[in-house]
Design a protein around this motif. Sequence first.
Motif, short mmCIF file in Angstrom:
data_model
loop_
_atom_site.label_atom_id
_atom_site.label_comp_id
_atom_site.label_asym_id
_atom_site.label_seq_id
_atom_site.Cartn_x
_atom_site.Cartn_y
_atom_site.Cartn_z
N ASN A 1 -33.00 -10.78 -5.04
CA ASN A 1 -32.40 -12.27 -5.31
C ASN A 1 -33.40 -13.14 -5.44
OD1 ASN A 1 -29.68 -11.19 -5.54
ND2 ASN A 1 -29.73 -11.35 -3.18
N GLY A 2 -33.34 -14.30 -5.95
CA GLY A 2 -34.25 -15.36 -6.02
C GLY A 2 -35.49 -15.47 -6.75
N VAL A 3 -35.52 -14.57 -7.79
CA VAL A 3 -36.85 -14.51 -8.60
C VAL A 3 -36.63 -14.39 -9.84
CG1 VAL A 3 -37.29 -12.49 -6.58
CG2 VAL A 3 -36.20 -11.92 -8.62
N ILE A 4 -37.55 -14.58 -10.64
CA ILE A 4 -37.49 -14.64 -12.24
C ILE A 4 -37.31 -13.24 -12.82
CG2 ILE A 4 -39.05 -16.51 -12.50
CD1 ILE A 4 -41.19 -14.79 -12.89
N THR A 5 -36.94 -13.10 -14.06
CA THR A 5 -36.78 -12.00 -14.77
C THR A 5 -37.87 -11.09 -14.51
OG1 THR A 5 -35.05 -12.95 -15.97
CG2 THR A 5 -35.69 -10.71 -16.75
N ARG A 6 -39.11 -11.69 -14.87
CA ARG A 6 -40.27 -10.81 -14.92
C ARG A 6 -40.57 -10.08 -13.63
NH1 ARG A 6 -45.78 -11.66 -16.83
NH2 ARG A 6 -46.82 -9.81 -16.04
N THR A 7 -39.90 -10.10 -12.83
CA THR A 7 -39.93 -9.62 -11.30
C THR A 7 -39.68 -8.08 -11.58
OG1 THR A 7 -39.32 -11.47 -10.14
CG2 THR A 7 -39.34 -9.29 -8.85
N MET A 8 -38.67 -7.81 -12.53
CA MET A 8 -38.20 -6.42 -12.75
C MET A 8 -39.23 -5.67 -13.40
SD MET A 8 -35.50 -8.05 -11.54
CE MET A 8 -34.84 -9.06 -12.75
#
Length: 458
Positions: A328-335
């Motif tokens: 949680n608490g992240v941008i999509t690019r994290t994935m």
Amino acid sequence: MTPINIRTCVLLTVLKIIYSNGLSLPPSHTCVIGAGYSGLAAARYLKEFGQKFTVFEASRDVGGTWRFDPNVGLDADGIPVTTSQYKYLRTNTPRQTMEFNGYPFPNATPTFPTGTCFYKYIKSFVKHFDLKNNIQLRSLVTSVSRVKYHWDLVYFNTEDREEYGVECDFVIIANGQYVRPVVPNFIGLEAFEGTVMHSHDYKGPEPFEGRKVLLVGAGASGLDLAVQLSNITSKLVHSHHLKYNQPKFSDKYVKKPDIKVFVKNGVIFEDGSFEEVEHVILATGYEFDQPFLDDTCGLTRTGKFVLPLYRNIINIAHPSMMFLGVVNGVITRTMDVQAEYIASLIAGKFKLPSQDEMLESWLKHVHSLKYNSNKILYVNTIGKEMDNYFGNLTEEAGVARVLPVMSDIRDFNAENRLEDLLNYRDYDFEIIDANNYKRWYNGGGKRAEECPIEEMNE
């Protein structure tokens, strides 16, 4: 869950883990569950690193929550609809924070593209990296269990209606964040004579034209649906407790506090007021859900958390199981970064620490977190530590470093969305360098509909 209970879960989880001195994962076959953004990112890197893999996707096409399905409840194959996509959706975060590494949108794309445009982008990604042959569609995973030194995966083929089993050396769980809707237990809801639905089943505003609608919740979906419905309903009653710069909706919009009780023709709110409504839309969020995992996975799971996961990715009990998007608490690019980390590990580009060290790192992470106002500890949260998270993944695994400016864009957009809900998407962004970006008004209007994705494939 109370603070005492969460600490008990942590202790029991620690006791379940069998320790080893170090972990080196040999090359073998990887099973990826889900062909949405995360699963496709994993597929791209696994193929790039020369690994053998299969992506199991339950629906008839790739895209995950970005694929629109007009069906409600069950899809054309009779299995639960997993996408929450609806008509006229636009992203609520800048596309720069959502792009796959090294595969940007065309420069002319609006910073906040439509859901349809983002889906075209995902389809073009599959084509560009030639991933289609590694994706097995209409394959609903029903069971994943640990058997000796491998994983047994069972899936249901929705075309021939048969079950099949495969052995996997590695399993990547990428089934999405928006699958299991949260439906609160409202007093008297069973007595309400109107219709009740979760925003997961919302497909567009047309069915609610001229109707009296209660919208519950003011998260990303709640605010977006308020914009869509406020000008088309005869009355839109919006129950939430978000503090933000509420825009001037139409005169048909009525803000209300939390719900006290439902009655047959409407709702009584905590302030004692009553509103007659015909339809209820619950924009009340989602929970993590991996119903196919069993106790052999060695994890403690609820809708609020999955633990213990090293880096919010690696199953510490069985490190050959990895997760994408349980954060949680992240941008999509994290994935995308997590996917490169996982593929690099499977390809033998780096080794994990010992289970002792991973567990110690995880415990430090948990200790740094704070309970929210509802006394819930969101163990899988990154939040303000997002840039450090990216830096740690790069240092450990050598994955591409996400620019620090991405955290600034995320934080600005989160605040600006609440300050200027009706207009914040009428601006375009450009990243200048690792620490700077610029933003300008793009004129709004038809600009939102532009989608030059086809140009990318020519």
